[in-house]
Design an enzyme around this catalytic site. Structure first.
Site, PDB file in Angstrom:
ATOM      1  NE  ARG A 260      90.469 -39.842  66.011  1.00  0.00           N
ATOM      2  CZ  ARG A 260      91.337 -40.620  66.643  1.00  0.00           C
ATOM      3  NH1 ARG A 260      91.676 -40.338  67.894  1.00  0.00           N
ATOM      4  NH2 ARG A 260      91.859 -41.663  66.054  1.00  0.00           N
ATOM      5  NE  ARG A 275      92.472 -33.240  73.351  1.00  0.00           N
ATOM      6  CZ  ARG A 275      92.433 -34.530  73.671  1.00  0.00           C
ATOM      7  NH1 ARG A 275      91.548 -35.329  73.104  1.00  0.00           N
ATOM      8  NH2 ARG A 275      93.254 -35.019  74.577  1.00  0.00           N
ATOM      9  CD  GLU A 347      96.903 -41.780  73.008  1.00  0.00           C
ATOM     10  OE1 GLU A 347      96.286 -41.306  73.984  1.00  0.00           O
ATOM     11  OE2 GLU A 347      96.359 -42.373  72.070  1.00  0.00           O
ATOM     12  CB  SER A 350      96.430 -45.951  71.010  1.00  0.00           C
ATOM     13  OG  SER A 350      95.740 -46.541  72.078  1.00  0.00           O
ATOM     14  NE  ARG A 389      98.043 -36.009  69.962  1.00  0.00           N
ATOM     15  CZ  ARG A 389      97.242 -36.518  70.889  1.00  0.00           C
ATOM     16  NH1 ARG A 389      97.622 -37.606  71.566  1.00  0.00           N
ATOM     17  NH2 ARG A 389      96.087 -35.954  71.155  1.00  0.00           N
TER      18      ARG A 389
END
Length: 425
Positions: A260, A275, A347, A350, A389
RNA sequence: GGAUGGGUGGCCGAGUGGUUUAAGGCACCGGUCUUGAAAACCGGCGUGGCGGCAACGUCACCGUGAGUUCGAAUCUCACCCCAUCCGCCA
């Protein structure tokens, strides 16, 4: 992509749904374009029909050796009008398509309304955050002290938002991925897939990354995109397919790197590996009938939660508000894991239900057992889980006062029996 | 990167300028027959637009776009995709 016919029939429902996502009414522009397009098409087809009829008569006349000049003159005049209408029809169709392709899915009735994540609603919690008799450190402090997490080296190789894992932490990443895959394949009924990581625009369009979010992922000189999530190749496995109902539900899982660009995330989570431009993730994807999709979302979310339960990590599940949901989703549950070093839930998964939004883009249909009209499948996906994560969560939750980290029971078989990670000497 | 072949309905496959309203087969659906099933036979069986309450009618669509022509699935050009072979390569 939403159905133009439904929009025609019930424009107020669409404007209301988009309104819940903070969009102004869209249907006046859509209906105007749609009407223009259809008017052009109607007129065009009338002219084509007349031309074809005349051409047939010309052929007949010529066979009989009669004069066809009058008919040929008429066709000649039609030919000035036809290209103009074709162009107009094509242009309004293209405008309509790009307008529709850029509009998000409608939120489900039970999604909480709100502008952003502050309106998300917690639906349940599991586990209790561990108590520490010292101040728990953040994952990057733990990893660097162990000598196994190297941001400086990653910066030399690749720049910011990359990390180098070494030794037991590199193995821990591998162990987590293998553990998750084994759980989903052997106990949850998902079929393991090893997909391409470079995909065509067609696939990125199918799941909704294109045309709107081109800035969020990386593109190669070969006109491929690096997948931002295995959702893209797994869901698009059935691009263009017409499936038999007895094949459904189809459940796939894959462990892949995800890439990303994190455009627009400047200043967010700049420290550590929360991130990154590249991270490992296990994805789970289901294709179902419309009738079973809602139950499948609960099941899929449960499958993702089970990973955290096996690892003994406290978490909560929140239902995203209309302002925090993804573009293609009609309903999303986020799973947030407790991070002692940060003292908050973050998070880690999802899980979304897309209805037929992606299926329309991919043209993925199924043939019901009764009847032969094809219908669009419903698609769902979730992280099960984000490996990077999860590694962070393990470090922060299982850290010891001496800087070592206990390996959760469930991962030990994947770590060669290792019970505790201690600093590299 | 080079060469060749190829993209036609859910699938297979015919079709090189006007009886193609896209042959034929498979699969599927309905029916006849049958105690039931199979077989056989009959019919149906794509998407979109317009008209119609509807049955239905009508037009467009043969990878995409442009061109030639009175008329294109069919001829020309460009592009996209697939396959095979050669080269390179983990």
């Amino acid at each position: 992509m939403l159905d133009i016919k439904s929009i025609r029939d019930n424009p107020e429902i669409f404007d209301q749904g988009w309104g819940r996502r903070g969009l102004a009414p869209q249907t006046p522009a859509i209906l105007e374009l749609d009407g223009r397009r259809r008017a052009c098409q109607t007129r065009l087809q009338e002219l084509l029909a007349r031309r074809n009829d005349a051409s047939r008569q010309i052929g007949e006349a010529k066979r009989k050796g009669e004069n066809a000049d009058a008919l040929m003159a008429e066709v000649a005049t039609l030919k000035t009008e036809i290209p103009r209408l074709e162009e107009e029809e094509r242009q309004s169709a293209a405008e309509l398509d790009s307008l529709l392709a850029g509009l998000p899915n409608l939120p489900a009735a039970d999604c909480p309304d709100g502008p952003d994540e502050t309106a998300n609603v917690e639906v349940r919690r599991w586990g209790t955050p561990p108590n520490f008799d010292f101040k728990p450190r953040e994952h990057f402090e733990i990893g660097e002290a162990l000598g196994m997490m190297d941001f400086a080296a990653a910066a030399k190789l690749s720049g910011a938002r990359f990390v180098v894992l070494k030794g037991a932490l590199a193995r821990l990443e591998r162990a987590l991925g293998a553990f998750m895959l084994d759980l989903h394949t052997s106990e949850h009924g998902y079929r393991e897939v090893s997909p391409p990581l470079l995909v065509r625009d067609e696939a990125m369009f199918g799941t909704g990354q294109l045309p709107k979010f081109a800035a969020d992922f990386f593109r190669t000189t070969s006109e491929h995109s690096l997948i931002p999530t295995a959702e893209v190749p797994l869901t698009n496995l059935h691009l263009g397919d017409i499936l038999d109902e007895d094949k459904l539900p189809l459940r796939y899982t894959a462990l892949t790197p995800c890439f990303r660009s994190e455009a627009g995330a400047a200043g967010k989570d700049t420290r550590g590996m929360i991130r990154q431009h590249q991270f490992m993730k296990v994805e789970i994807v289901s294709l179902t009938t419309p009738e079973t999709a809602e139950a499948e979302l609960a099941r899929l979310t449960g499958c993702a939660e089970e990973v955290l339960r096996r690892l003994g990590l406290a978490y909560r599940v929140v239902m995203l508000s209309t302002g925090d949901m993804g573009f293609s989703s009609r309903k999303t549950y986020d799973i947030e894991v407790w991070l002692p070093g940060q003292g908050q839930f973050r998070e880690i998964s999802s899980c979304s239900h897309f209805g037929d939004f992606q299926a329309r883009r991919m043209k993925t249909r199924y043939r019901p057992a009764a009847g032969k009209e094809t219908r669009f499948v419903h698609t769902l996906n979730g992280s099960g889980l984000a490996v990077g994560r999860t590694l962070i969560a393990v470090l922060e939750n299982y850290q010891q006062v001496d800087g070592s980290v206990i390996v959760p029971e469930a991962l030990r078989p994947y770590m060669g029996g290792l019970e505790r990670i201690i600093a590299h000497g």
